[in-house]
Design a protein around this motif. Sequence first.
Motif, mmCIF file in Angstrom:
data_model
loop_
_atom_site.group_PDB
_atom_site.id
_atom_site.type_symbol
_atom_site.label_atom_id
_atom_site.label_comp_id
_atom_site.label_asym_id
_atom_site.label_seq_id
_atom_site.Cartn_x
_atom_site.Cartn_y
_atom_site.Cartn_z
ATOM 1 N N PHE A 178 0.698 -1.207 -0.084
ATOM 2 C CA PHE A 178 0.104 0.020 -0.171
ATOM 3 C C PHE A 178 0.754 1.084 -0.037
ATOM 4 C CE2 PHE A 178 -4.506 -1.392 1.866
ATOM 5 C CZ PHE A 178 -4.637 -2.259 0.866
ATOM 6 N N GLU A 179 1.915 1.226 -0.314
ATOM 7 C CA GLU A 179 2.992 2.334 -0.164
ATOM 8 C C GLU A 179 2.482 3.503 -1.224
ATOM 9 O OE1 GLU A 179 5.895 4.741 1.181
ATOM 10 O OE2 GLU A 179 5.756 2.480 2.032
ATOM 11 N N PRO A 180 1.934 3.258 -2.325
ATOM 12 C CA PRO A 180 1.540 4.159 -3.408
ATOM 13 C C PRO A 180 0.369 4.986 -2.557
ATOM 14 C CG PRO A 180 1.627 2.116 -4.365
ATOM 15 C CD PRO A 180 1.812 2.024 -2.951
ATOM 16 N N PHE A 181 -0.379 4.651 -1.632
ATOM 17 C CA PHE A 181 -1.203 5.624 -0.934
ATOM 18 C C PHE A 181 -0.416 6.784 -0.147
ATOM 19 C CE2 PHE A 181 -3.971 1.626 -1.158
ATOM 20 C CZ PHE A 181 -5.228 2.240 -1.458
ATOM 21 N N VAL A 182 0.597 6.543 -0.093
ATOM 22 C CA VAL A 182 1.274 7.580 0.871
ATOM 23 C C VAL A 182 1.668 8.569 -0.057
ATOM 24 C CG1 VAL A 182 3.418 8.138 2.324
ATOM 25 C CG2 VAL A 182 2.310 5.811 2.616
ATOM 26 N N LYS A 183 2.135 8.256 -1.390
ATOM 27 C CA LYS A 183 2.558 9.403 -2.168
ATOM 28 C C LYS A 183 1.177 10.185 -2.671
ATOM 29 C CE LYS A 183 4.488 10.138 -6.697
ATOM 30 N NZ LYS A 183 5.246 9.584 -8.060
ATOM 31 N N TYR A 184 0.116 9.356 -3.166
ATOM 32 C CA TYR A 184 -1.167 10.179 -3.644
ATOM 33 C C TYR A 184 -1.622 10.968 -2.300
ATOM 34 C CZ TYR A 184 -5.636 10.561 -5.504
ATOM 35 O OH TYR A 184 -6.766 11.308 -5.876
ATOM 36 N N GLY A 185 -1.643 10.297 -1.053
ATOM 37 C CA GLY A 185 -2.138 11.244 0.030
ATOM 38 C C GLY A 185 -1.486 12.491 0.063
ATOM 39 N N SER A 186 -0.056 12.576 0.072
ATOM 40 C CA SER A 186 0.480 13.818 0.222
ATOM 41 C C SER A 186 0.424 14.725 -0.899
ATOM 42 C CB SER A 186 2.187 13.501 0.096
ATOM 43 O OG SER A 186 2.479 12.864 -1.207
ATOM 44 N N GLN A 187 -0.244 14.441 -2.097
ATOM 45 C CA GLN A 187 -0.261 15.195 -3.080
ATOM 46 C C GLN A 187 -1.815 15.708 -3.362
ATOM 47 O OE1 GLN A 187 1.975 16.221 -5.299
ATOM 48 N NE2 GLN A 187 3.687 14.813 -4.298
ATOM 49 N N GLN A 188 -2.679 15.420 -2.383
ATOM 50 C CA GLN A 188 -4.028 15.700 -2.606
ATOM 51 C C GLN A 188 -4.427 17.258 -2.602
ATOM 52 O OE1 GLN A 188 -7.465 13.874 -2.007
ATOM 53 N NE2 GLN A 188 -6.025 13.159 -3.495
ATOM 54 N N MET A 189 -3.591 18.159 -1.630
ATOM 55 C CA MET A 189 -3.859 19.518 -1.631
ATOM 56 C C MET A 189 -3.392 20.174 -3.117
ATOM 57 S SD MET A 189 -2.556 22.528 0.764
ATOM 58 C CE MET A 189 -4.071 22.520 1.668
ATOM 59 N N ILE A 190 -2.259 19.590 -3.737
ATOM 60 C CA ILE A 190 -1.845 20.301 -4.985
ATOM 61 C C ILE A 190 -2.843 19.878 -5.918
ATOM 62 C CG2 ILE A 190 0.072 19.896 -6.539
ATOM 63 C CD1 ILE A 190 1.729 19.191 -4.394
ATOM 64 N N SER A 191 -3.323 18.739 -5.961
ATOM 65 C CA SER A 191 -4.371 18.217 -6.804
ATOM 66 C C SER A 191 -5.583 19.093 -6.840
ATOM 67 C CB SER A 191 -4.745 16.698 -6.543
ATOM 68 O OG SER A 191 -5.858 16.332 -7.658
ATOM 69 N N LYS A 192 -6.056 19.256 -5.747
ATOM 70 C CA LYS A 192 -7.392 20.333 -5.578
ATOM 71 C C LYS A 192 -6.995 21.821 -6.106
ATOM 72 C CE LYS A 192 -10.796 21.899 -2.130
ATOM 73 N NZ LYS A 192 -10.972 21.893 -0.790
ATOM 74 N N TYR A 193 -5.760 22.311 -5.960
ATOM 75 C CA TYR A 193 -5.535 23.461 -6.148
ATOM 76 C C TYR A 193 -5.467 23.741 -7.673
ATOM 77 C CZ TYR A 193 -2.596 27.593 -7.189
ATOM 78 O OH TYR A 193 -2.157 28.914 -7.474
ATOM 79 N N LYS A 194 -4.913 22.471 -8.285
ATOM 80 C CA LYS A 194 -4.544 22.389 -9.662
ATOM 81 C C LYS A 194 -6.030 22.330 -10.529
ATOM 82 C CE LYS A 194 -1.826 22.399 -13.162
ATOM 83 N NZ LYS A 194 -0.898 23.680 -13.496
ATOM 84 N N LEU A 195 -6.841 21.609 -9.813
ATOM 85 C CA LEU A 195 -8.127 21.380 -10.457
ATOM 86 C C LEU A 195 -8.727 22.812 -10.477
ATOM 87 C CD1 LEU A 195 -10.612 19.534 -11.608
ATOM 88 C CD2 LEU A 195 -11.150 19.022 -9.260
ATOM 89 N N GLU A 196 -8.851 23.654 -9.386
ATOM 90 C CA GLU A 196 -9.529 24.834 -9.281
ATOM 91 C C GLU A 196 -8.973 25.727 -9.860
ATOM 92 O OE1 GLU A 196 -12.484 24.830 -7.817
ATOM 93 O OE2 GLU A 196 -12.481 22.980 -7.230
ATOM 94 N N THR A 197 -7.671 25.934 -10.106
ATOM 95 C CA THR A 197 -7.080 26.904 -10.885
ATOM 96 C C THR A 197 -6.975 26.528 -12.416
ATOM 97 O OG1 THR A 197 -5.164 26.954 -9.217
ATOM 98 C CG2 THR A 197 -4.739 27.758 -11.397
ATOM 99 N N GLU A 198 -7.204 25.227 -12.907
ATOM 100 C CA GLU A 198 -7.292 24.999 -14.310
ATOM 101 C C GLU A 198 -8.550 25.267 -14.670
ATOM 102 O OE1 GLU A 198 -4.805 24.234 -17.652
ATOM 103 O OE2 GLU A 198 -4.387 24.174 -15.537
ATOM 104 N N LYS A 199 -9.694 24.973 -13.809
ATOM 105 C CA LYS A 199 -11.120 25.394 -14.231
ATOM 106 C C LYS A 199 -11.202 26.975 -14.376
ATOM 107 C CE LYS A 199 -14.072 23.460 -11.593
ATOM 108 N NZ LYS A 199 -14.871 22.814 -10.556
ATOM 109 N N ALA A 200 -10.549 27.926 -13.698
ATOM 110 C CA ALA A 200 -10.641 29.026 -13.416
ATOM 111 C C ALA A 200 -9.987 29.814 -14.681
ATOM 112 C CB ALA A 200 -10.068 29.873 -12.177
#
Length: 782
Positions: A178-200
Amino acid sequence: NDDEIPTGVFATLGQCYSPRCTAKNQCYSPICSRLPGQVSLEKHPRIFLSQANKKRRREIRPIYRKERLWVVSVTKEIFDNTSTEDRKRQENIFELIYTENDFVDDLNYLQTYWITKILDIDYGTEESRKNLVNDLFSNIMEIYDINSKLAADLSKRQGESPVVNRIGDVMLKHVTNFEPFVKYGSQQMISKYKLETEKAISPIFSKFVEDTERLPESRKLELNGYLTKPTTRLGRYNLLLREILKHTPKDHPDQVDIPQAMTIIAGFLSKVNEEAGKKENEFNLEMLNEKFSLKYADDLQELELRSEERRMIMKGSLKRKGTGPESSDMQVYLLDNCLFITKQKYVQNIEQYKIYKKPIPLALLVIFLPDQAKKIPSILPYGRSSTGGSVTTNNIEVPAPTNNKSGYPIVFVHLGRQGFGQITLYANTLLARRQWVHKIEHQRLALTEKQKVFDIIPISERFFNSLNRVNCATTYGSSTLIGSDQGVYLKKEKKEDEPVRVLEMDKVSQIEILDGYNLVLVLADKILYTYSLDALLSHDTGVKRGRKISNHVSFFKFGEVIEKTLVCLVRYNAMTSTIRALEPHANPEPKKKMKPHLGIFLRGSTEGLKAYKDLYIPGEATSLQYFKNIICVGSAKGFQMVNIGSARVQSVLDPSDESHDFILQRESLRPISMFRHPDGTILLCYNEIAFYIDKKGRRVRSGWMINWEGAPTAFAFRFPYVIGFDPKFIEVRHMDTGKLVQVIPGTNIRCLNPDPIDIIHCVTEDRLLGCELVFELKFVGT
């Protein structure tokens, strides 16, 4: 009749509750009556009932979608042959398996309808689309590969028997991956910011997102909802496994396998939280750095926002009260090393920040609450139980208490000559103010402990006061001699002992014990006296008489030069200062050396001082240091050196060195102390700056300079640190780097022995208690 009372709602008999649900466009609800294959009354004319006891309790078998409950997936015979406890266990196992399949289906949905489509849409370049997918979805397909195998093995185990016997071994086999969950979880804030920024910024991408979220396959769930599923799934595993374990027999193999799997999952969860915290901190600092306008580059460099050690502790909005444009919201940021206040502005519709006030190093930050001023203890050196951290009212003009209609005030004070003074900001709620105070105090104390170089050792806490102020101190054995406005006091090592007055006289400003000569020098009301050490510290109650040496003495200094022990007393007269050098002389009969302690002294000493030479320098001398062959004097004309043999006076600084020209342009500079570095260079300490020179008076370490935060009136030296004493705080700096490593705040702080290089005595006031605290700065580790 209790049997006639309704016990629930059978949704398939009524219309769907969603106003947008129609026959052609069914809603997402799993129990919507319009969904094909939904349970109907014709197929199930009655609910299975079992009267288990005479109390007519009903065991109702819920009817939902067929695959959601184990009880509807097995025959009545299997159900009847299964114990009540095992039924619960099977339901929990069933939930684990079907939710795992759902999770894998959701990841497959993201692959099919989002990742593949984004890479194919006519938007930007191929590379930019790949970067966007990477920012939005990170390594989510690695998780898909791992969990699809887990889902397959769980389904395989379920297919082996309607009653699943063991599940822990399957989980234990896969959770180690389950190690990939660690990398994914650490990128959550960046993912959310990128989604909102790209939509804007992109109408094309925004339209794509809107259209995809409306597809029936999306089940009217936004993309953000799917992006959070991996992190929520990892957290849900242990909840599901804990329920399975609760209903598992004690001697069952799952009692061993499931706890092991849960421990591994908990470890990954801990890693996710840790890495997510680091990434969030890094992301917040990066965003903050980007929003500062370029004209604040110097302040940004001071903040070191890109440093790996930098951490954001807290951020939030506080109000500044005022009229017109001055009344506005301020964005306040608390970092691990400082606090700073910003104002938000927009330049061409782009959000930017400007630094409203100079960043405050936490070591130089003092806060107090004006509406609670009477309840807050003063700041005294840490190490005392009565100290109140940095929440204080000392040295600060406390505003009148305010009513809470305008908010809850916090006064931020930037100590030091380079600080901006104080500013009052208001929190909207009492809870918000408490959070700010707690976070600031906690981080300030943590930083203090981390950087602490000197400990505070109290000598006398409540004996002296404003009517009997302490002016000087020196060490005698394990005891301390203290000079005050009302005489000389002896304070023994035991903390419970109060100081005892051994000499009654007014305005004692200096005390010095001449080791080996049985003499004590006392400067009182500008008159220098010598006393026999044994007579001064004897238990006799009679008047202790000393020998008067000189009148109109500004100060004196004891030391060695040209292999002679001298006492130089300084007298200022009109435009010149006279330095009279006196040489101590001892009784020609040798005395047996004894370890100094109270009660054992030789009587009838004929020791004293004899004149050696008079020296003259222009201007008023304010400090004096001894070197090997010369003495150096600080005066209004700068540092000057006096040759004891020739009485020649010349500037310490080489006048031909152009790098010293800036000193002539700073009229406020006042020379105070000089200290020799082990490498042979000399540190010149002024009230505003400090820098190094060589033996010839030429500047060394070009570009290196200490700019004192405060305005020190005295200095002390303990290699590798130099200590400056400002009335409001003590600052400790490293002699090689010039870095500020420790700040000890207080009120009317004074160094009690000039230019100490061993034991450092100090005093500060406690205005709330109305007394003075005498303490020693003790080097940590000694």
